[in-house]
Design a protein around this motif. Sequence first.
Motif, short mmCIF file in Angstrom:
data_model
loop_
_atom_site.label_atom_id
_atom_site.label_comp_id
_atom_site.label_asym_id
_atom_site.label_seq_id
_atom_site.Cartn_x
_atom_site.Cartn_y
_atom_site.Cartn_z
N THR A 449 0.81 -1.22 0.00
CA THR A 449 0.00 0.00 0.00
C THR A 449 0.85 1.27 0.00
O THR A 449 0.32 2.36 -0.07
CB THR A 449 -0.92 0.03 1.24
OG1 THR A 449 -0.17 -0.41 2.37
CG2 THR A 449 -2.13 -0.82 1.06
N PHE A 450 2.17 1.13 0.08
CA PHE A 450 3.03 2.30 0.15
C PHE A 450 2.98 3.07 -1.17
O PHE A 450 3.26 2.54 -2.24
CB PHE A 450 4.47 1.88 0.47
CG PHE A 450 5.37 3.06 0.75
CD1 PHE A 450 5.27 3.78 1.94
CD2 PHE A 450 6.32 3.46 -0.19
CE1 PHE A 450 6.08 4.87 2.19
CE2 PHE A 450 7.15 4.55 0.06
CZ PHE A 450 7.03 5.26 1.25
N GLY A 451 2.57 4.32 -1.08
CA GLY A 451 2.56 5.17 -2.27
C GLY A 451 1.46 4.88 -3.28
O GLY A 451 1.53 5.36 -4.42
N ILE A 452 0.42 4.15 -2.86
CA ILE A 452 -0.64 3.85 -3.85
C ILE A 452 -1.73 4.93 -3.88
O ILE A 452 -2.68 4.81 -4.62
CB ILE A 452 -1.34 2.49 -3.60
CG1 ILE A 452 -1.92 2.45 -2.18
CG2 ILE A 452 -0.42 1.32 -3.90
CD1 ILE A 452 -2.93 1.32 -1.97
N GLY A 453 -1.55 5.98 -3.09
CA GLY A 453 -2.65 6.96 -3.01
C GLY A 453 -2.24 8.35 -3.45
O GLY A 453 -2.73 9.34 -2.89
N ARG A 454 -1.41 8.44 -4.46
CA ARG A 454 -0.92 9.78 -4.84
C ARG A 454 -1.95 10.60 -5.61
O ARG A 454 -1.72 11.77 -5.87
CB ARG A 454 0.38 9.65 -5.65
CG ARG A 454 1.53 9.08 -4.83
CD ARG A 454 2.89 9.35 -5.44
NE ARG A 454 3.95 8.93 -4.52
CZ ARG A 454 4.63 7.79 -4.63
NH1 ARG A 454 4.36 6.96 -5.63
NH2 ARG A 454 5.57 7.48 -3.76
N GLU A 455 -3.08 9.99 -5.94
CA GLU A 455 -4.09 10.75 -6.70
C GLU A 455 -4.78 11.79 -5.81
O GLU A 455 -5.40 12.73 -6.29
CB GLU A 455 -5.13 9.82 -7.35
CG GLU A 455 -6.10 9.11 -6.40
CD GLU A 455 -5.51 7.82 -5.78
OE1 GLU A 455 -4.27 7.67 -5.79
OE2 GLU A 455 -6.30 6.98 -5.31
N LEU A 456 -4.68 11.63 -4.49
CA LEU A 456 -5.25 12.64 -3.59
C LEU A 456 -4.10 13.28 -2.81
O LEU A 456 -3.05 12.66 -2.61
CB LEU A 456 -6.21 12.00 -2.57
CG LEU A 456 -7.49 11.37 -3.12
CD1 LEU A 456 -8.29 10.73 -1.98
CD2 LEU A 456 -8.35 12.42 -3.82
N ASP A 457 -4.32 14.51 -2.35
CA ASP A 457 -3.31 15.13 -1.49
C ASP A 457 -3.68 14.86 -0.03
O ASP A 457 -4.66 14.17 0.27
CB ASP A 457 -3.16 16.63 -1.78
CG ASP A 457 -4.46 17.38 -1.55
OD1 ASP A 457 -5.43 16.77 -1.05
OD2 ASP A 457 -4.53 18.58 -1.87
N ARG A 458 -2.89 15.41 0.88
CA ARG A 458 -3.11 15.14 2.30
C ARG A 458 -4.52 15.53 2.74
O ARG A 458 -5.21 14.78 3.42
CB ARG A 458 -2.05 15.89 3.11
CG ARG A 458 -2.10 15.64 4.62
CD ARG A 458 -0.86 16.16 5.30
NE ARG A 458 0.30 15.30 5.04
CZ ARG A 458 0.60 14.21 5.76
NH1 ARG A 458 -0.14 13.85 6.77
NH2 ARG A 458 1.66 13.48 5.45
N LYS A 459 -4.93 16.72 2.29
CA LYS A 459 -6.28 17.19 2.65
C LYS A 459 -7.35 16.25 2.14
O LYS A 459 -8.33 15.96 2.82
CB LYS A 459 -6.52 18.57 2.03
CG LYS A 459 -6.24 19.67 3.00
CD LYS A 459 -6.96 20.92 2.54
CE LYS A 459 -6.77 21.97 3.61
NZ LYS A 459 -6.54 23.29 3.09
#
Length: 606
Positions: A449-459
Amino acid sequence: MPEADVVLKEVFGLPSFRGQQAEIVRHVVRGGDAVVLLPTGAGKSLCYQIPAICRAGVGVVVSPLIALMRDQVEALRQSGVKAAALHSALTPEETRRVREELAAGELDLLYVTPERLASGGFTDFLSRQPVALFAIDEAHCVSQWGHDFRPEYLQLAALKERFPGVPRLALTATADPQTRDDLIHRLQLDDARVFSASFDRPNISYTIARKENARRQLRDFLQKRKGESGIVYCLSRKKVEETADWLAEEGFAALPYHAGLDREVRDANQDAFIKEDGVLLVATIAFGMGIDKPDVRFVAHLDLPSSVEAYYQETGRAGRDGLQAAAWMIHGMGDAALRRRMIDEGASPDDVKRVERMKLDALLGICETVACRRQALLAHFGEVHGGECGNCDTCLEPAELWDGTEAARKALSAIYRTGQRYGAGHIIDVLLGNMTEKVERGRHHELSTFGIGRELDRKGWQSVFRQLAARGIIAVDHSGYSALTLEEEARPVLRGEQTVELRRDSVRSSRRRGTATEAEAWASPEDEALFQALRAQRLRLAKEQGVPPYVIFHDTTLREMTRRRPASEAALAEIPGIGGAKIARYGRAFLSVICEDAGQARASVT
Ligand code: ADP
Ligand code: ZN
């Protein structure tokens, strides 16, 4: 014995009863006990004031706050009713006078504190007078479930035995069913007739926004409401002072109020809020109970309240007069965490803490809902509302939805694979692929799951986690470090059996939000000028007597004067809220303002 209808018209200047008032009044005039559960602004006061005037003897009203008693007594006297209050702030001379009036049977209404009524000497004295009724105002104070518990109220149960045959009424705006049942039982009113109605406050518009830049958001909200009275609630004393200072610098008539201020300062600020027009009070929740200022135009929350009950009660202080009012709140991720910590570190026993957490979660659910806020709020109190109220932010500006199924699965999987031991901050680092020290230590960069969510930002991810928590798909472990854990509801989502619709939290400014303010909704500039002139006249008369302006006339009455522009006392008497005593006392003063305004209008035409 005067008829109720006649008293309504001649003393209070009102054309007709509202809602269940007529029935309640009839029931009590006949000697029945009553429990009156109606929302703020419904008109509970008349339910005991009129029977007290109609029945023989004095009507005794129990009220928790001296300031509140004073206002009520003043308002009644302005209408020509023989009313007085007995409390600890009177001089011995004043106390003696009230007792004499009472003994001589000259009073229609007597306001007392619960302590006074519980004292043996006073009840002995009272038992020698004819008593018309007992009205127990803010009756939820008798319940430990409520947030305003007053032990003195418990002793009021004894009235039943002590004064058999004297009707008793308990009145409250508490919507919480548990508190209601409790107060009925504790006040020995199990046989009383219960009058209740919907707790909806249709004139209040609800807005709950995400906290972005709190000060800018607050300023935008207040800018449109300059000159209106309102309350800004903050959680801490420090924040109250900082916010009040800052607002004063920004040119607002803002004053602080919290329990840590010197008594004189606190009283003076409360007094200014009540007696002057357009004061903004920045306060902790120490302020508000029993304040029945009718023209509070807005209640703003800079911090999250503790529960839906608290939110309802605090926002309910707006718009008692039935005119448009705003309940506005901003909240952020930190607020919920702070509230959780307050519960965890609080002194309550564990089972109470559990209830407190549930209450907080219910409020968060309303904050995160994509449906009508009013519907969600009333549902909490067991009331069914059809939704689409048209007077809340989600109705006026429906939330944009997106298919968050994939995002939810990634989020849940990241929580699961890191062992359900971490807070949102770290899980988001994992999703974004940030090489932090914590990531290295836990070897989380080796996870799928590391780095699989770059389509969203922190917010964007924070919004996902918040919404998943609000829907009970994940839980925040309150005992640990706010670690996120999976709930049963997470299973079908992870297995791809259930889709998740999420709300897009826009970063749009809150400027476009909310409905027109009362001033905007109000008609022409000429009307507004006359309304302001009438207000100024009212303030002048109020200052002369040292009373709050609204005990002379309410805004609703001044609005009606503006609309009708009465030219004679007879025409003035037709306006709701102007009884005989007020015509005699103020008729000319207000007619002269209307007359002058008409003169100016003619002059500007010719
Ligand atoms: P509550 O105690 O239920 O919050 P109040 O007794 O303070 O409400 O009344 C709220 C407002 O409604 C007041 O401004 C009052 O004058 C007004 N009001 C009450 N009954 C009537 C009525 N029958 N007609 C018009 N106005 C009313
Ligand atoms: Zn709505």
